[in-house]
Write an enzyme that holds these catalytic residues in place. Structure first.
Site, PDB file in Angstrom:
ATOM      1  N   HIS A  81       0.846  -1.178   0.000  1.00 48.36           N
ATOM      2  CA  HIS A  81       0.000   0.000   0.000  1.00 48.36           C
ATOM      3  C   HIS A  81       0.886   1.234   0.000  1.00 48.36           C
ATOM      4  O   HIS A  81       1.948   1.230   0.634  1.00 48.36           O
ATOM      5  CB  HIS A  81      -0.897   0.003   1.258  1.00 48.36           C
ATOM      6  CG  HIS A  81      -2.057   0.918   1.142  1.00 48.36           C
ATOM      7  ND1 HIS A  81      -1.965   2.252   1.427  1.00 48.36           N
ATOM      8  CD2 HIS A  81      -3.333   0.687   0.735  1.00 48.36           C
ATOM      9  CE1 HIS A  81      -3.139   2.810   1.217  1.00 48.36           C
ATOM     10  NE2 HIS A  81      -3.985   1.891   0.793  1.00 48.36           N
TER      11      HIS A  81
ATOM     12  N   ASP B 207      -8.051  -5.412   0.343  1.00 47.08           N
ATOM     13  CA  ASP B 207      -8.529  -6.212  -0.791  1.00 47.08           C
ATOM     14  C   ASP B 207      -8.163  -7.674  -0.696  1.00 47.08           C
ATOM     15  O   ASP B 207      -8.721  -8.501  -1.419  1.00 47.08           O
ATOM     16  CB  ASP B 207      -7.958  -5.653  -2.093  1.00 47.08           C
ATOM     17  CG  ASP B 207      -8.555  -4.312  -2.398  1.00 47.08           C
ATOM     18  OD1 ASP B 207      -9.746  -4.155  -2.134  1.00 47.08           O
ATOM     19  OD2 ASP B 207      -7.828  -3.437  -2.865  1.00 47.08           O
TER      20      ASP B 207
HETATM   21  N1  ACO Z   1       3.942  -7.693  -4.733  1.00 47.61           N
HETATM   22  C1  ACO Z   1       5.281  -7.734  -4.935  1.00 47.61           C
HETATM   23  N2  ACO Z   1       6.102  -6.677  -4.787  1.00 47.61           N
HETATM   24  C2  ACO Z   1       5.535  -5.520  -4.414  1.00 47.61           C
HETATM   25  C3  ACO Z   1       4.143  -5.397  -4.179  1.00 47.61           C
HETATM   26  C4  ACO Z   1       3.346  -6.546  -4.362  1.00 47.61           C
HETATM   27  N3  ACO Z   1       2.032  -6.498  -4.164  1.00 47.61           N
HETATM   28  N4  ACO Z   1       3.874  -4.128  -3.837  1.00 47.61           N
HETATM   29  C5  ACO Z   1       5.028  -3.464  -3.849  1.00 47.61           C
HETATM   30  N5  ACO Z   1       6.039  -4.298  -4.206  1.00 47.61           N
HETATM   31  C6  ACO Z   1       7.474  -3.970  -4.265  1.00 47.61           C
HETATM   32  C7  ACO Z   1       7.808  -3.124  -5.492  1.00 47.61           C
HETATM   33  O1  ACO Z   1       8.175  -3.944  -6.596  1.00 47.61           O
HETATM   34  C8  ACO Z   1       8.976  -2.318  -4.976  1.00 47.61           C
HETATM   35  O2  ACO Z   1      10.114  -3.138  -4.949  1.00 47.61           O
HETATM   36  P1  ACO Z   1      11.583  -2.507  -5.222  1.00 47.61           P
HETATM   37  O3  ACO Z   1      11.802  -1.505  -4.148  1.00 47.61           O
HETATM   38  O4  ACO Z   1      12.496  -3.670  -5.182  1.00 47.61           O
HETATM   39  O5  ACO Z   1      11.497  -1.869  -6.600  1.00 47.61           O
HETATM   40  C9  ACO Z   1       8.601  -2.044  -3.520  1.00 47.61           C
HETATM   41  O6  ACO Z   1       7.757  -3.142  -3.136  1.00 47.61           O
HETATM   42  C10 ACO Z   1       7.880  -0.731  -3.293  1.00 47.61           C
HETATM   43  O7  ACO Z   1       6.738  -0.719  -4.121  1.00 47.61           O
HETATM   44  P2  ACO Z   1       6.147   0.565  -4.845  1.00 47.61           P
HETATM   45  O8  ACO Z   1       5.480   0.116  -6.115  1.00 47.61           O
HETATM   46  O9  ACO Z   1       7.190   1.633  -4.939  1.00 47.61           O
HETATM   47  O10 ACO Z   1       5.079   1.020  -3.801  1.00 47.61           O
HETATM   48  P3  ACO Z   1       3.913   1.996  -4.088  1.00 47.61           P
HETATM   49  O11 ACO Z   1       3.615   2.651  -2.801  1.00 47.61           O
HETATM   50  O12 ACO Z   1       4.184   2.879  -5.251  1.00 47.61           O
HETATM   51  O13 ACO Z   1       2.736   1.004  -4.558  1.00 47.61           O
HETATM   52  C11 ACO Z   1       0.821  -0.356  -4.579  1.00 47.61           C
HETATM   53  C12 ACO Z   1       1.689   0.636  -3.778  1.00 47.61           C
HETATM   54  C13 ACO Z   1       0.482   0.219  -5.972  1.00 47.61           C
HETATM   55  C14 ACO Z   1      -0.499  -0.571  -3.845  1.00 47.61           C
HETATM   56  C15 ACO Z   1       1.599  -1.689  -4.725  1.00 47.61           C
HETATM   57  O14 ACO Z   1       1.951  -2.176  -3.454  1.00 47.61           O
HETATM   58  C16 ACO Z   1       0.796  -2.735  -5.502  1.00 47.61           C
HETATM   59  O15 ACO Z   1       0.780  -2.700  -6.742  1.00 47.61           O
HETATM   60  N6  ACO Z   1       0.118  -3.695  -4.778  1.00 47.61           N
HETATM   61  C17 ACO Z   1      -0.676  -4.703  -5.423  1.00 47.61           C
HETATM   62  C18 ACO Z   1      -1.996  -4.109  -5.867  1.00 47.61           C
HETATM   63  C19 ACO Z   1      -2.937  -3.852  -4.702  1.00 47.61           C
HETATM   64  O16 ACO Z   1      -3.159  -4.709  -3.859  1.00 47.61           O
HETATM   65  N7  ACO Z   1      -3.524  -2.624  -4.679  1.00 47.61           N
HETATM   66  C20 ACO Z   1      -4.486  -2.241  -3.671  1.00 47.61           C
HETATM   67  C21 ACO Z   1      -4.088  -0.980  -3.004  1.00 47.61           C
HETATM   68  S1  ACO Z   1      -5.202  -0.692  -1.695  1.00 47.61           S
HETATM   69  C22 ACO Z   1      -6.598  -0.105  -2.352  1.00 47.61           C
HETATM   70  O17 ACO Z   1      -6.651   0.510  -3.408  1.00 47.61           O
HETATM   71  C23 ACO Z   1      -7.858  -0.346  -1.601  1.00 47.61           C
END
Ligand code: ACO
Length: 436
Positions: A313, A371
């Site tokens: 998140h 979720d």
């Molecule tokens: N699975 C695997 N790796 C992940 C995940 C995941 N679900 N989420 C983040 N990461 C990793 C990224 O690859 C990144 O790794 P790195 O530092 O080696 O490059 C690191 O964790 C940081 O991730 P970011 O993408 O920079 O985090 P950001 O805050 O931008 O993204 C997000 C948050 C979009 C929610 C992301 O965690 C994601 O895509 N999760 C899966 C989708 C999801 O469940 N969304 C629901 C959000 S809640 C809602 O809307 C109710």
């Protein structure tokens, strides 16, 4: 204009004189540096893609402490609201700032209930869609279309219009979501039944039919009500910021909320519960719990582009408090329906256990978000996967409206207009076609 609590100094290494900027303290949470005069004083913009460090507004509605895993609506912890209040009380809290007393609760409930029907013409609009249309495409259209049906509530600058638009949207969203579902399966639309409560009425419009009495299951009703409460608001997330930006041009509330629905559709936002359940089903097809290790290796492989949906998140760097409540609800619903051994639930638990212990997730502070479990609950209730985000939109509508109304009432609000760091071509001349 706010009075600065203290000042920040910005200095430059190129000899340009530094400037002082006011800093404000919120009631809780990080202080903010007011950069509104930055361009005027320095000719520079700030650069912050994704708004990682930018507060776009002041707000008194929802507060999240991502490190603690805390969520407050108007100061009240989500855990207390989810266990002691119902969704319409929560709506009242978000819209007006306070939980209603008994009399106000009755009045508010009756006000919302009196607006649950939609204009009869709406069904003909709906019938223009293909039966297999994605419900989010349908909902974006229907909600935007409300502005064509309710001309008496489209002036965003008129407080009375905003009030009636708010009540209409909260009241009619369940009717519209249920109509979109009924249309997709070729069943007759069910009119709302106003002696049922908000969640019960929705269940009946979804799963009832005109030939039989529909008996609302109180466990499912309460589960749905909790889903609505948990999704009601979440401060300045992508869809809420979209609603604010859209509304900042002075467009009507229905159009602004339709923009929020469109944004919510994306798999990185509201579409994550649908994506999460699809992911669980895919792993199940691959071989279920036995394949969890293999799947996790793909998730951790940077070149695979596979994410563990329902994990991570932007704000929570701890367990999403809503995920805990949703897990509890998931247990109750599965027990009620005799689905305790549901393979997808077992799979979700196995994934969660591994992820919470794995260094990849621990070091990145990736925890389950709301979720992760909401899809399993909705599926157990009988809601089709492609309608999950529609349920989220239904619940979030009150948050979007509260935020929109707060923005319109803020004397410091302006039309949203971000700037850019331009990296394209400098001025150049258009060559004649035979010279390009
Ligand atoms: N699975 C695997 N790796 C992940 C995940 C995941 N679900 N989420 C983040 N990461 C990793 C990224 O690859 C990144 O790794 P790195 O530092 O080696 O490059 C690191 O964790 C940081 O991730 P970011 O993408 O920079 O985090 P950001 O805050 O931008 O993204 C997000 C948050 C979009 C929610 C992301 O965690 C994601 O895509 N999760 C899966 C989708 C999801 O469940 N969304 C629901 C959000 S809640 C809602 O809307 C109710």
């Amino acid at each position: 204009m706010k009075i600065a609590d203290y000042k920040a100094t910005l200095s430059f290494s190129n000899g340009q004189p530094g400037i002082e900027m006011p800093v404000y303290k919120g009631s809780i949470g990080p202080d903010v540096i007011d950069i509104r005069k930055l361009y005027g004083q320095t000719g520079m913009f700030t650069y912050d893609p994704g708004f990682l460090s930018t507060a776009s507004c002041q707000s008194a509605i929802t507060y999240i402490d991502g490190d603690k895993g805390e969520l407050l609506y108007r100061g009240h912890p989500i855990e207390q609201l989810a266990t002691q209040c119902d969704f319409l009380e929560t709506c009242h809290l978000l819209l007006y700032g306070e939980l209603p007393n008994a009399q106000k609760k009755t009045e508010f409930t009756s006000l919302v209930t009196n607006h649950t029907m939609v204009h009869e013409q709406m069904q003909f609009f709906l019938r223009g869609f293909r039966r297999d249309a994605h419900p989010m495409a349908v909902l974006t259209g229907l909600i935007g279309g409300l502005s064509a049906f309710y001309h008496d509530s489209t002036d965003i600058n008129n407080a009375a219009h905003r009030e009636i638009a708010a009540i209409r949207l909260i009241a009619k969203l369940p009717t519209l979501v249920a109509m979109a579902f009924k249309y997709s399966i070729g069943q007759p639309f069910m009119y709302p039944k106003n002696d049922l409560n908000y969640a019960g009425n929705f269940l009946r419009m979804m799963f009832g039919n005109p030939c039989e009495e529909y008996k609302v299951n109180p466990v499912l009703e309460r589960a749905l009500d909790r889903i609505f409460i948990l999704h009601a608001d979440h401060e300045q997330n992508a869809s809420t910021s979209t609603v604010r930006l859209c509304g900042s041009s002075g467009t009507n509330p229905f159009a602004a909320i339709a923009a929020g629905v469109a944004c919510l559709w994306g798999p990185a936002h509201g579409g994550a519960n649908e994506a999460c359940l699809n992911m669980l089903e895919d792993i199940q097809k691959m071989g279920g719990v036995a394949k969890v290790g293999e799947f996790m290796s793909q998730v951790k492989d940077k070149n695979s582009n596979v994410k563990l949906m329902g994990f991570g998140h932007r704000v929570y760097k701890n367990y999403d408090p809503r995920a805990k409540l949703m897990q509890e609800t998931c247990n109750e619903v599965l027990l009620e329906l005799g689905l305790e051994n549901d393979p997808l639930f077992k799979l979700a638990k196995a994934l969660e256990k591994i992820a919470l212990e794995d260094d990849y997730f621990v070091s990145r502070k990736l925890y389950p978000n709301v979720d992760f479990y909401s899809g399993i609950v909705q599926r157990a209730i009988g809601i089709p996967v492609n309608l999950f985000t529609g349920i989220f939109a239904l619940a979030r509508t009150v948050g979007w409206i509260a935020q929109l109304n707060e923005m319109i009432g803020d004397p410091e609000y302006k039309i949203g207009r971000p700037r850019q760091l331009f990296t394209g071509a400098e001025r150049r001349e258009v060559l004649a076609l035979n010279k390009r």
